[in-house]
Design a protein around this motif. Sequence first.
Motif, PDB file in Angstrom:
ATOM      1  N   THR A 103      -7.136   3.670  -4.341  1.00 33.95           N
ATOM      2  CA  THR A 103      -8.158   3.601  -3.296  1.00 33.95           C
ATOM      3  C   THR A 103      -8.657   4.990  -2.905  1.00 33.95           C
ATOM      4  O   THR A 103      -9.769   5.143  -2.404  1.00 33.95           O
ATOM      5  CB  THR A 103      -7.614   2.886  -2.048  1.00 33.95           C
TER       6      THR A 103
ATOM      7  N   GLU B 135       0.859  -1.173   0.000  1.00 31.52           N
ATOM      8  CA  GLU B 135       0.000   0.000   0.000  1.00 31.52           C
ATOM      9  C   GLU B 135       0.901   1.230   0.000  1.00 31.52           C
ATOM     10  O   GLU B 135       1.775   1.373   0.857  1.00 31.52           O
ATOM     11  CB  GLU B 135      -0.917  -0.009   1.233  1.00 31.52           C
TER      12      GLU B 135
ATOM     13  N   GLN C 119      -2.990   0.452  -3.844  1.00 29.67           N
ATOM     14  CA  GLN C 119      -2.558  -0.889  -3.446  1.00 29.67           C
ATOM     15  C   GLN C 119      -2.072  -1.607  -4.690  1.00 29.67           C
ATOM     16  O   GLN C 119      -2.758  -1.619  -5.724  1.00 29.67           O
ATOM     17  CB  GLN C 119      -3.690  -1.676  -2.797  1.00 29.67           C
TER      18      GLN C 119
END
Length: 218
Positions: free
Chosen positions: A110, A6, A125
Motif C-alpha cells: 500500500t 496489515e 496488507q
Amino acid sequence: MPDLLELTQLPLFPLNTVLYPGGCLQLQIFEVRYLDLMGKCHKTGAPFGVVSLTQGSEVRRADPEAPSGDGFAHEAFVDIGTLATITEFSSPQPGLMVVRCTAGERFRITQRSRMKHGLWVADVQTLPADVPSPVPPDLQLVPQALQNVIAQLQARGSALPAALQPPHRLDDSGWVANRWCELLQLPPELKQSLMQLDNPLLRLELVGDFLGRAGISG
C-alpha cells in the motif's frame, strides 16, 4: 474468511523470481543492506517480503547518472509479493549468510519507501490464502504428472528441488498448481499473474493447459 493483516515497515527483498505460497527459497546474502536484515529476521522470527523485480538487478549497482540522484541504478518491482520466514541459517564466513526460507501469505503493497542504505520497506496488507480445494476429476493428470516427476527424481537418487520438498499435498489444487508454476519455464510476467490469481482451481486449469502444450502428461 480469516482476518487479513496489515504490516508496517515490512522489509522487502526484490528478486528476479516469483515466490509462491508454500514454496521454499534459498538465498546467499552478501550485500550490506541485507546482512543486518537477515540477522534480525533470523533472531526474531520476523518475516520479510519477496517481490519480483520489473527493473534493475538483485544486486544494487552504481549509476552516477541515475535519475534518483543517489548514484545507484533504478529499481522497480511489483505490488504483490509473498511473505518469507527463515527456517535455516548459516554464516560460513564473515560477510556471507546462507538462508533457507519458507513462503507464507501473499501481500499487497500500500506504500513503499527506500531507506538511505538502499533497503526497501513497505506497508502491506496480506491477501486471502488459497481455499483448500480437492483436484477435480478432469484435472487429475496434473498431480499425477507432478508425482511422476518426484518419483523419477527419487529413483535416480537426485535431490528434490526446493519446490518439491515434502510434505507433498498432491490432493490440493492450490499446492499442485503452485509447485508446477515454480517448476515450469514460464515468462516472469506470467508467473506473477498466476501467483496473483485468487482462484486456485483456475490456476490449476491454466497449468494443465501449459502441460498439455508441452506434451507432459500423467
